[in-house]
Design a protein around this motif. Sequence first.
Motif, PDB file in Angstrom:
ATOM      1  N   SER A   2       0.868  -1.060  -0.051  1.00  0.00           N
ATOM      2  CA  SER A   2      -0.120  -0.185   0.223  1.00  0.00           C
ATOM      3  C   SER A   2       0.836   1.366  -0.061  1.00  0.00           C
ATOM      4  O   SER A   2       1.794   1.439   0.692  1.00  0.00           O
ATOM      5  CB  SER A   2      -0.996  -0.148   1.296  1.00  0.00           C
ATOM      6  N   GLU A   3       0.446   2.206  -1.011  1.00  0.00           N
ATOM      7  CA  GLU A   3       1.187   3.395  -0.931  1.00  0.00           C
ATOM      8  C   GLU A   3       0.722   4.516   0.145  1.00  0.00           C
ATOM      9  O   GLU A   3       0.900   5.555   0.138  1.00  0.00           O
ATOM     10  CB  GLU A   3       1.425   4.012  -2.263  1.00  0.00           C
ATOM     11  N   ILE A   4      -0.430   3.949   0.782  1.00  0.00           N
ATOM     12  CA  ILE A   4      -1.340   5.086   1.499  1.00  0.00           C
ATOM     13  C   ILE A   4      -0.483   5.224   3.042  1.00  0.00           C
ATOM     14  O   ILE A   4      -0.135   4.268   3.443  1.00  0.00           O
ATOM     15  CB  ILE A   4      -2.658   4.457   2.034  1.00  0.00           C
ATOM     16  N   PRO A   5      -0.308   6.360   3.371  1.00  0.00           N
ATOM     17  CA  PRO A   5       0.660   6.760   4.575  1.00  0.00           C
ATOM     18  C   PRO A   5      -0.192   6.412   5.737  1.00  0.00           C
ATOM     19  O   PRO A   5      -1.528   6.424   5.811  1.00  0.00           O
ATOM     20  CB  PRO A   5       0.942   7.972   4.339  1.00  0.00           C
ATOM     21  N   ALA A   6       0.528   5.553   6.723  1.00  0.00           N
ATOM     22  CA  ALA A   6      -0.107   5.450   8.124  1.00  0.00           C
ATOM     23  C   ALA A   6      -0.426   6.743   8.613  1.00  0.00           C
ATOM     24  O   ALA A   6       0.120   7.801   8.595  1.00  0.00           O
ATOM     25  CB  ALA A   6       0.822   4.550   8.976  1.00  0.00           C
ATOM     26  N   GLY A   7      -1.446   6.452   9.413  1.00  0.00           N
ATOM     27  CA  GLY A   7      -1.996   7.796  10.109  1.00  0.00           C
ATOM     28  C   GLY A   7      -2.610   7.371  11.817  1.00  0.00           C
ATOM     29  O   GLY A   7      -2.810   6.280  11.895  1.00  0.00           O
ATOM     30  N   GLN A   8      -2.627   8.499  12.490  1.00  0.00           N
ATOM     31  CA  GLN A   8      -3.373   8.123  13.635  1.00  0.00           C
ATOM     32  C   GLN A   8      -3.710   9.526  14.171  1.00  0.00           C
ATOM     33  O   GLN A   8      -3.492  10.678  13.966  1.00  0.00           O
ATOM     34  CB  GLN A   8      -2.216   7.694  14.753  1.00  0.00           C
ATOM     35  N   ILE A   9      -4.940   9.353  14.907  1.00  0.00           N
ATOM     36  CA  ILE A   9      -5.547  10.625  15.529  1.00  0.00           C
ATOM     37  C   ILE A   9      -5.350  10.596  16.831  1.00  0.00           C
ATOM     38  O   ILE A   9      -6.018   9.605  17.568  1.00  0.00           O
ATOM     39  CB  ILE A   9      -7.130  10.624  15.225  1.00  0.00           C
ATOM     40  N   PRO A  10      -4.949  11.749  17.548  1.00  0.00           N
ATOM     41  CA  PRO A  10      -4.812  11.723  18.917  1.00  0.00           C
ATOM     42  C   PRO A  10      -5.853  11.620  19.702  1.00  0.00           C
ATOM     43  O   PRO A  10      -7.142  12.192  19.322  1.00  0.00           O
ATOM     44  CB  PRO A  10      -3.965  13.222  18.996  1.00  0.00           C
ATOM     45  N   GLY A  11      -5.897  10.937  20.614  1.00  0.00           N
ATOM     46  CA  GLY A  11      -7.043  10.497  21.420  1.00  0.00           C
ATOM     47  C   GLY A  11      -8.004   9.353  20.860  1.00  0.00           C
ATOM     48  O   GLY A  11      -8.865   8.947  21.744  1.00  0.00           O
ATOM     49  N   ALA A  12      -7.819   8.855  19.715  1.00  0.00           N
ATOM     50  CA  ALA A  12      -8.691   7.930  19.191  1.00  0.00           C
ATOM     51  C   ALA A  12      -8.704   6.784  19.933  1.00  0.00           C
ATOM     52  O   ALA A  12      -9.849   6.140  20.230  1.00  0.00           O
ATOM     53  CB  ALA A  12      -7.972   7.411  17.987  1.00  0.00           C
TER      54      ALA A  12
END
Length: 94
Positions: A2-12
């Motif tokens: 996958s070329e989709i960058p990993a991500g994260q939402i603070p507090g999730a």
Amino acid sequence: YSEIPAGQIPGARDSDLVRVAEEATRFLGVEPRLRNSGSSNMNVGVAKGVLSISTGGNRGGGRDTPDEYANIDSNLNGVKLSFLIAYTLLDGRL
């Protein structure tokens, strides 16, 4: 791949979505495994600030071949889990 960058939402991690998903997973007799790793199509939403989770599972294999198969048990558990999460978030009970 996958070329989709990993991500994260603070507090999730402390969100209703994650808390309810954990409860629903345990309700189905499975211990949830929480990780902050990996990349998938849900990261498009995460990049826009939309809380997203992956419920895991295994769809099958042999895609687009005569030997293609579906992992029915895994898919059925995923449907049950998705229903329980949605029901609980909309109705407030599990």
